[in-house]
Each structure stands twice: as C-alpha cells, then as structure tokens.
Design a protein around this motif. Structure first.
Motif, PDB file in Angstrom:
ATOM      1  N   GLY A  35       0.827  -1.196   0.000  1.00  0.00           N
ATOM      2  CA  GLY A  35       0.000   0.000   0.000  1.00  0.00           C
ATOM      3  C   GLY A  35       0.862   1.246   0.000  1.00  0.00           C
ATOM      4  N   MET A  36       0.233   2.372  -0.256  1.00  0.00           N
ATOM      5  CA  MET A  36       0.927   3.650  -0.253  1.00  0.00           C
ATOM      6  C   MET A  36       1.317   4.031   1.173  1.00  0.00           C
ATOM      7  SD  MET A  36       0.972   4.509  -3.435  1.00  0.00           S
ATOM      8  CE  MET A  36       1.365   6.260  -3.394  1.00  0.00           C
ATOM      9  N   ASN A  37       2.262   4.961   1.291  1.00  0.00           N
ATOM     10  CA  ASN A  37       2.648   5.470   2.598  1.00  0.00           C
ATOM     11  C   ASN A  37       1.425   6.069   3.293  1.00  0.00           C
ATOM     12  OD1 ASN A  37       5.295   4.755   2.189  1.00  0.00           O
ATOM     13  ND2 ASN A  37       5.935   6.786   1.500  1.00  0.00           N
ATOM     14  N   GLY A  38       1.285   5.740   4.573  1.00  0.00           N
ATOM     15  CA  GLY A  38       0.164   6.271   5.339  1.00  0.00           C
ATOM     16  C   GLY A  38      -1.125   5.506   5.176  1.00  0.00           C
ATOM     17  N   SER A  39      -1.085   4.388   4.428  1.00  0.00           N
ATOM     18  CA  SER A  39      -2.319   3.631   4.192  1.00  0.00           C
ATOM     19  C   SER A  39      -2.637   2.659   5.324  1.00  0.00           C
ATOM     20  CB  SER A  39      -2.225   2.867   2.872  1.00  0.00           C
ATOM     21  OG  SER A  39      -1.139   1.934   2.910  1.00  0.00           O
ATOM     22  N   GLY A  40      -1.696   2.451   6.262  1.00  0.00           N
ATOM     23  CA  GLY A  40      -1.992   1.617   7.429  1.00  0.00           C
ATOM     24  C   GLY A  40      -1.260   0.298   7.493  1.00  0.00           C
ATOM     25  N   LYS A  41      -0.210   0.120   6.690  1.00  0.00           N
ATOM     26  CA  LYS A  41       0.528  -1.159   6.716  1.00  0.00           C
ATOM     27  C   LYS A  41       1.201  -1.369   8.079  1.00  0.00           C
ATOM     28  CE  LYS A  41       3.321  -0.227   3.342  1.00  0.00           C
ATOM     29  NZ  LYS A  41       2.931   1.191   3.190  1.00  0.00           N
ATOM     30  N   THR A  42       1.925  -0.354   8.526  1.00  0.00           N
ATOM     31  CA  THR A  42       2.626  -0.465   9.814  1.00  0.00           C
ATOM     32  C   THR A  42       1.636  -0.581  10.957  1.00  0.00           C
ATOM     33  OG1 THR A  42       4.510   0.811   8.979  1.00  0.00           O
ATOM     34  CG2 THR A  42       4.261   0.659  11.369  1.00  0.00           C
ATOM     35  N   THR A  43       0.544   0.168  10.879  1.00  0.00           N
ATOM     36  CA  THR A  43      -0.479   0.100  11.933  1.00  0.00           C
ATOM     37  C   THR A  43      -1.049  -1.302  12.042  1.00  0.00           C
ATOM     38  OG1 THR A  43      -1.071   2.423  11.623  1.00  0.00           O
ATOM     39  CG2 THR A  43      -2.696   1.020  12.707  1.00  0.00           C
ATOM     40  N   LEU A  44      -1.285  -1.941  10.902  1.00  0.00           N
ATOM     41  CA  LEU A  44      -1.832  -3.301  10.904  1.00  0.00           C
ATOM     42  C   LEU A  44      -0.870  -4.267  11.585  1.00  0.00           C
ATOM     43  CD1 LEU A  44      -3.954  -5.357  10.035  1.00  0.00           C
ATOM     44  CD2 LEU A  44      -2.793  -5.508   7.819  1.00  0.00           C
ATOM     45  N   ARG A  45       0.405  -4.162  11.235  1.00  0.00           N
ATOM     46  CA  ARG A  45       1.414  -5.035  11.845  1.00  0.00           C
ATOM     47  C   ARG A  45       1.502  -4.795  13.349  1.00  0.00           C
ATOM     48  NH1 ARG A  45       6.742  -3.804  12.894  1.00  0.00           N
ATOM     49  NH2 ARG A  45       8.154  -5.570  13.143  1.00  0.00           N
ATOM     50  N   GLU A  46       1.529  -3.532  13.744  1.00  0.00           N
ATOM     51  CA  GLU A  46       1.629  -3.214  15.163  1.00  0.00           C
ATOM     52  C   GLU A  46       0.381  -3.662  15.909  1.00  0.00           C
ATOM     53  OE1 GLU A  46       2.906   0.608  16.413  1.00  0.00           O
ATOM     54  OE2 GLU A  46       4.422   0.813  14.839  1.00  0.00           O
TER      55      GLU A  46
END
Length: 236
Positions: A35-46
């Motif tokens: 996904g694009m930056n800020g789309s929530g990839k890191t949030t999902l992992r965390e």
C-alpha cells in the motif's frame, strides 16, 4: 499458529470496523500486504503484535512511550470520544492431535481516563476462557515466542534497508540467538552468576557478623580492664 481473521475497530487510520482474512487469500502460509505510505501497513502489523503481547509488544518497547501513551497513539483520531478501540484475532492453534480455535480481543478506551488500561478477552472453541485470558502471556510464549516474532511479522522496507546497509538490527540478532538456543544458555549463566554472587554475599555477611561479634567481645574486655584500672587509680 495460523491467523484466520484480523478485526480492527477504531485503530489508527482504520475507522469503525475493518476485517482482513490473511490466511484465506491464497491458501499459502505467507501473506504480503502492500500500500501507499500512510495507508496503514505499519499500523496493521503493530495492531497484531499489540493484540498478542499487549504492553510486552516489541513495538511498544521500540516506541519509547509509556503503554498509556502508546495505546492513545494507536487509537483512531476519527473515532467518537465515547467509543472503544480494539484488535481481535481469530487463531488456529494445533494442540497435540487437535486444533483449538481461539478468538482474542484486546480492548482499550483512550478518552474516558487519563491512564488507559486494556482488557483481554479470549474465547476458545466458542466458549469464554477466563483461565486462558489470565495466563495468556505464558501461553503465547509457547506458540509464538516474543523474541523471534519479528521474523514472522516483518516490515519489507526494513528487510531491504538491512540487506543494503550490512547492519543487523538488534531485534534480528536477538531472534537468531533465541533460535540457536544461545539466549537460554546466557540466561542460565546469568542465573548461576546471580546465585553465586548471592551465596558469596551471604558468606561474606556471615564472616562480617562473626568479626563484629569478636570485636564486640574484645571491646567489652577492654572496657572491663579500663574500669579495673580506674578503680586501682582511685585506690592509689
């Protein structure tokens, strides 16, 4: 352990209810999320790590924040002030010759209290399991040890940067040491060193007490002698 479903409610950029089925997409044991930056990839992992480990999550440790501030940061800024945030996982865990279906939900409210506390509710095979909720920290270490979990939930950009730089992050070093059993050996050595130090201190304290008793006896004898000499001087 297989994650069948991830449910997010008012977490980061995920406003309201959002559901992901990572294991059902292709039937393969690897799920890639782009996904694009800020789309929530890191949030999902965390969010997944937060659900599994709570305040013990590696992400909480790396953030340098208190658990309260971390949870507040994980809450959706678009949610109403009287709503909760939660992460819920449906897990498939093999136990001997059977399979347990576990649903865990970690809930918190970042608005009503200054100090945020989370709540963990766990259902096993469709029934609420209070005991498993109470011992979850120990249980999850058996099925997904925290020290190696980032080998399985990883950021692709981090992997690329690590490969290019030639540096090995501490989390990866720790994970490899854990897999090789080095961490367990080191913990055993540290425990032995603490036991030896404690015993040595105990022996040292015992010798000190013995020396103090001896010195006190000598002091008492000297005082008696001094008293006797003073009496002789008075008589003379």
């Amino acid at each position: 352990m297989i994650i069948r479903t991830i449910r997010l409610h008012n977490v980061g950029v995920y406003q309201g209810d959002q559901v992901i089925h990572p294991s059902n997409a292709t039937g393969m044991p690897i799920t890639l999320i782009g996904g694009m930056n800020g789309s929530g990839k890191t949030t999902l992992r965390e969010a997944v790590l937060l659900a599994l480990y709570g305040s013990r999550s590696p992400c909480v440790y790396r953030s340098g924040l208190s658990y309260t501030r971390y949870l507040r940061g994980m809450s959706s800024r678009y949610a109403s002030k009287d709503s909760n945030s939660y992460v819920e996982l449906d897990l498939e865990v093999r136990a001997d010759n059977s399979i347990d279906l576990i649903t865990l939900r970690r809930t918190w409210n970042s608005w009503r209290r200054r100090r945020i506390t989370d709540r963990l509710d766990i259902h096993r095979n469709g029934s609420l399991d209070t005991f498993l909720s109470n011992v979850w920290d120990s249980y999850v270490e058996e099925i997904a040890p925290r020290s190696i979990v980032e080998l399985f939930f990883f950021d692709g950009e981090h992997i690329f940067i690590t490969a290019e730089s030639g540096d090995t992050p501490e989390s990866l070093k720790l994970a490899m040491r854990e897999l090789l059993g080095i961490t367990a050996i080191k913990k055993t050595i540290d425990s032995l060193n603490r036991a030896i130090s404690k015993k040595t201190k105990s022996l040292s304290d015992e010798r000190t007490r013995t020396l103090l008793i001896t010195l006190e006896d000598e002091r008492r004898n000297l005082l008696e002698q001094l008293h006797g000499i003073a009496q002789e001087i008075d008589e003379v």
